[in-house]
Design a protein around this motif. Sequence first.
Motif, mmCIF file in Angstrom:
data_model
loop_
_atom_site.group_PDB
_atom_site.id
_atom_site.type_symbol
_atom_site.label_atom_id
_atom_site.label_comp_id
_atom_site.label_asym_id
_atom_site.label_seq_id
_atom_site.Cartn_x
_atom_site.Cartn_y
_atom_site.Cartn_z
ATOM 1 N N LYS A 108 0.826 -1.206 0.000
ATOM 2 C CA LYS A 108 0.000 0.000 0.000
ATOM 3 C C LYS A 108 0.858 1.253 0.000
ATOM 4 O O LYS A 108 1.969 1.255 0.529
ATOM 5 C CB LYS A 108 -0.902 -0.002 1.239
ATOM 6 N N ALA A 112 -0.649 9.671 0.737
ATOM 7 C CA ALA A 112 -1.194 10.140 -0.536
ATOM 8 C C ALA A 112 -0.097 10.796 -1.365
ATOM 9 O O ALA A 112 0.848 11.375 -0.820
ATOM 10 C CB ALA A 112 -2.314 11.140 -0.277
ATOM 11 N N THR A 114 1.576 11.169 -5.830
ATOM 12 C CA THR A 114 1.508 10.905 -7.276
ATOM 13 C C THR A 114 2.589 9.911 -7.649
ATOM 14 O O THR A 114 3.753 10.073 -7.267
ATOM 15 C CB THR A 114 1.734 12.208 -8.071
ATOM 16 N N HIS A 132 5.298 12.638 -2.669
ATOM 17 C CA HIS A 132 4.329 13.149 -1.691
ATOM 18 C C HIS A 132 4.528 14.656 -1.548
ATOM 19 O O HIS A 132 5.471 15.223 -2.099
ATOM 20 C CB HIS A 132 4.529 12.451 -0.342
ATOM 21 N N GLU A 153 -2.716 9.534 -9.240
ATOM 22 C CA GLU A 153 -2.825 10.046 -7.870
ATOM 23 C C GLU A 153 -3.262 8.881 -6.994
ATOM 24 O O GLU A 153 -4.213 8.174 -7.334
ATOM 25 C CB GLU A 153 -3.870 11.168 -7.792
ATOM 26 N N VAL A 154 -2.553 8.662 -5.886
ATOM 27 C CA VAL A 154 -2.922 7.575 -4.975
ATOM 28 C C VAL A 154 -3.303 8.146 -3.611
ATOM 29 O O VAL A 154 -2.797 9.170 -3.192
ATOM 30 C CB VAL A 154 -1.786 6.529 -4.821
ATOM 31 N N ARG A 155 -4.224 7.465 -2.971
ATOM 32 C CA ARG A 155 -4.663 7.844 -1.631
ATOM 33 C C ARG A 155 -3.795 7.139 -0.591
ATOM 34 O O ARG A 155 -3.152 6.133 -0.884
ATOM 35 C CB ARG A 155 -6.128 7.444 -1.413
ATOM 36 N N ASN A 156 -3.839 7.635 0.612
ATOM 37 C CA ASN A 156 -3.174 6.990 1.737
ATOM 38 C C ASN A 156 -3.716 5.565 1.868
ATOM 39 O O ASN A 156 -4.923 5.359 1.841
ATOM 40 C CB ASN A 156 -3.466 7.801 3.005
ATOM 41 N N CYS A 157 -2.838 4.589 1.954
ATOM 42 C CA CYS A 157 -3.168 3.175 2.136
ATOM 43 C C CYS A 157 -3.805 2.516 0.907
ATOM 44 O O CYS A 157 -4.303 1.403 1.003
ATOM 45 C CB CYS A 157 -4.045 2.939 3.355
ATOM 46 N N GLU A 158 -3.790 3.179 -0.245
ATOM 47 C CA GLU A 158 -4.317 2.566 -1.458
ATOM 48 C C GLU A 158 -3.352 1.482 -1.944
ATOM 49 O O GLU A 158 -2.131 1.672 -1.940
ATOM 50 C CB GLU A 158 -4.481 3.624 -2.550
#
Length: 194
Positions: A108, A112, A114, A132, A153-158
């Motif tokens: 993960k 958050a 890119t 980040h 773009e990724v979220r926290n814990c994605e």
Amino acid sequence: INATKWTSDKNANVLIRELINNYCIAHKEEAARKAREKAEKAKKGKKKETKEVSKPKVTVAESVKGPKCMPLKGEIISNYGLQEHPVLHIMTRNLGVEIRGKRGGAVKAAAAGTVVMVAEIDGRGPSVIIEHAGGTYSVYGHLAAIRVQEGKEVRNCEEIGEVGDVASLNGIKLYFQVSEGTQTVDPLQWLNQK
């Protein structure tokens, strides 16, 4: 073979540092180009005086505020910093941590950001680098599968991939590194900062 691993790790660390450095330079050059274009447009359109304000330098402690998550559940098998090599009995510097994983385990995003690079890195195998806030980068190596693409773009814990043993000499594990620009920091301390 252990001497080869040490050399491979050293080369991988240098490569990761160079990749991040090159990205930082390109990113700064692009920002400077956009600032020049904006200034030229402002001069042509309105001849107002503007005051330029410089952005303060952001430290790791301030760069990524808010919740962060451990990128993989598992035992830390190699810590950040100086360590004695178990076979060669020489001191080596580990620029990240290694986390033991189970085949198919989800990796993960620690925070958050890119995705700026998806590539095969010598000594680290298939890897993902995420930028980040504040110019902080996280690196995830030895992935068996990658679920993100550059620019995403990724979220926290994605979930960004699956842990594997590609380019690993000691089984299924995740290599996890955090850098502020090109300066590495202890990933476990960074994760614990609020």
